[in-house]
Design a protein around this motif. Structure first.
Motif, PDB file in Angstrom:
ATOM      1  N   LYS A  49     -61.555  24.741  -4.817  1.00 10.09           N
ATOM      2  CA  LYS A  49     -61.475  26.039  -6.326  1.00 10.09           C
ATOM      3  C   LYS A  49     -59.905  26.517  -6.365  1.00 10.09           C
ATOM      4  CE  LYS A  49     -63.674  24.720 -10.400  1.00 10.09           C
ATOM      5  NZ  LYS A  49     -62.847  23.877 -10.616  1.00 10.09           N
ATOM      6  N   MET A  50     -59.004  26.892  -7.452  1.00  8.57           N
ATOM      7  CA  MET A  50     -58.128  27.884  -7.206  1.00  8.57           C
ATOM      8  C   MET A  50     -58.201  28.790  -7.325  1.00  8.57           C
ATOM      9  SD  MET A  50     -55.499  25.934  -6.435  1.00  8.57           S
ATOM     10  CE  MET A  50     -53.880  26.827  -6.607  1.00  8.57           C
ATOM     11  N   ILE A  79     -67.334  28.095  -1.283  1.00 10.80           N
ATOM     12  CA  ILE A  79     -66.360  28.017  -1.775  1.00 10.80           C
ATOM     13  C   ILE A  79     -64.788  28.445  -0.936  1.00 10.80           C
ATOM     14  CG2 ILE A  79     -65.060  28.458  -3.967  1.00 10.80           C
ATOM     15  CD1 ILE A  79     -67.858  29.901  -5.050  1.00 10.80           C
ATOM     16  N   VAL A  80     -64.255  27.564  -1.347  1.00  8.84           N
ATOM     17  CA  VAL A  80     -62.629  27.494  -0.419  1.00  8.84           C
ATOM     18  C   VAL A  80     -62.127  27.486  -1.677  1.00  8.84           C
ATOM     19  CG1 VAL A  80     -60.625  26.574   1.262  1.00  8.84           C
ATOM     20  CG2 VAL A  80     -63.656  26.135   1.390  1.00  8.84           C
ATOM     21  N   SER A  81     -60.563  28.777  -1.785  1.00  8.55           N
ATOM     22  CA  SER A  81     -59.187  28.328  -2.694  1.00  8.55           C
ATOM     23  C   SER A  81     -58.369  28.369  -1.801  1.00  8.55           C
ATOM     24  CB  SER A  81     -59.725  29.918  -2.737  1.00  8.55           C
ATOM     25  OG  SER A  81     -58.798  31.523  -1.971  1.00  8.55           O
ATOM     26  N   ILE A  85     -56.068  28.403   2.479  1.00  7.73           N
ATOM     27  CA  ILE A  85     -55.775  26.728   3.545  1.00  7.73           C
ATOM     28  C   ILE A  85     -54.186  27.207   3.415  1.00  7.73           C
ATOM     29  CG2 ILE A  85     -55.607  24.609   3.311  1.00  7.73           C
ATOM     30  CD1 ILE A  85     -57.540  24.466   0.988  1.00  7.73           C
ATOM     31  N   PRO A  86     -54.233  27.780   5.218  1.00  3.90           N
ATOM     32  CA  PRO A  86     -51.993  27.542   5.126  1.00  3.90           C
ATOM     33  C   PRO A  86     -51.671  26.931   4.894  1.00  3.90           C
ATOM     34  CG  PRO A  86     -53.840  27.950   7.419  1.00  3.90           C
ATOM     35  CD  PRO A  86     -54.893  26.899   5.704  1.00  3.90           C
ATOM     36  N   LYS A  87     -50.529  26.718   4.083  1.00  2.00           N
ATOM     37  CA  LYS A  87     -49.485  25.902   3.777  1.00  2.00           C
ATOM     38  C   LYS A  87     -49.127  24.796   4.368  1.00  2.00           C
ATOM     39  CE  LYS A  87     -48.105  29.270  -0.112  1.00  2.00           C
ATOM     40  NZ  LYS A  87     -47.251  30.141  -0.852  1.00  2.00           N
ATOM     41  N   GLU A  88     -48.961  25.359   5.481  1.00  3.93           N
ATOM     42  CA  GLU A  88     -48.507  24.471   6.644  1.00  3.93           C
ATOM     43  C   GLU A  88     -49.813  23.145   6.438  1.00  3.93           C
ATOM     44  OE1 GLU A  88     -48.433  27.195   7.196  1.00  3.93           O
ATOM     45  OE2 GLU A  88     -46.476  28.083   6.694  1.00  3.93           O
ATOM     46  N   MET A  89     -50.507  23.495   6.582  1.00  8.56           N
ATOM     47  CA  MET A  89     -51.870  22.403   7.122  1.00  8.56           C
ATOM     48  C   MET A  89     -51.843  21.558   6.257  1.00  8.56           C
ATOM     49  SD  MET A  89     -56.136  22.874   7.732  1.00  8.56           S
ATOM     50  CE  MET A  89     -55.989  24.415   8.699  1.00  8.56           C
ATOM     51  N   ALA A  90     -51.621  21.997   4.847  1.00  5.04           N
ATOM     52  CA  ALA A  90     -51.876  21.097   3.510  1.00  5.04           C
ATOM     53  C   ALA A  90     -51.004  20.496   4.091  1.00  5.04           C
ATOM     54  CB  ALA A  90     -52.175  22.478   2.427  1.00  5.04           C
TER      55      ALA A  90
END
Length: 113
Positions: A49-50, A79-81, A85-90
């Motif tokens: 969730k954001m 919950i993960v926001s 999450i690192p942007k590079e991984m995403a």
């Protein structure tokens, strides 16, 4: 749906419903992961969730139903926001996501697995 409806009732919360049909809907968790924590495999349930959504009371109510559901199964839920999450991984995951099943691509049809 039966179990989450019971949980919602126990918590005094409204179960998620389809706004048009006013019918109870299935609740989902985004990921059920199997991880090796060094002491054997464990299952982890994670919902994404954001961070701004986490301030909404209704979102928190639905998460409480979800949390209790997984707690009753002795499965770690969290919950993960976007902050976790690192942007590079995403970005990397988005690049390879379409190639999850490379067997569907003509180029890879003859590769033995």
């Amino acid at each position: 749906m039966e179990e989450t409806t019971v949980i919602a009732d126990e918590l005094g919360l409204k179960h998620p419903t389809d706004p048009k049909m006013n019918e109870v809907v299935v609740m989902i968790t985004d990921f059920l992961l199997t991880a090796d924590k060094g002491e054997g495999l464990v299952e982890l349930a994670r919902t994404i969730k954001m961070k701004d959504e986490l301030l909404k009371e209704r979102v928190i109510e639905k998460f409480e139903i979800e949390r209790v559901y997984w707690e009753r199964r002795n499965i770690n839920w969290g919950i993960v926001s976007e902050l976790e999450i690192p942007k590079e991984m995403a970005r990397n995951i988005s690049y390879i996501h379409d190639y999850y099943d490379i067997g569907q691509y003509d180029t890879f049809q003859n590769i033995k697995q």
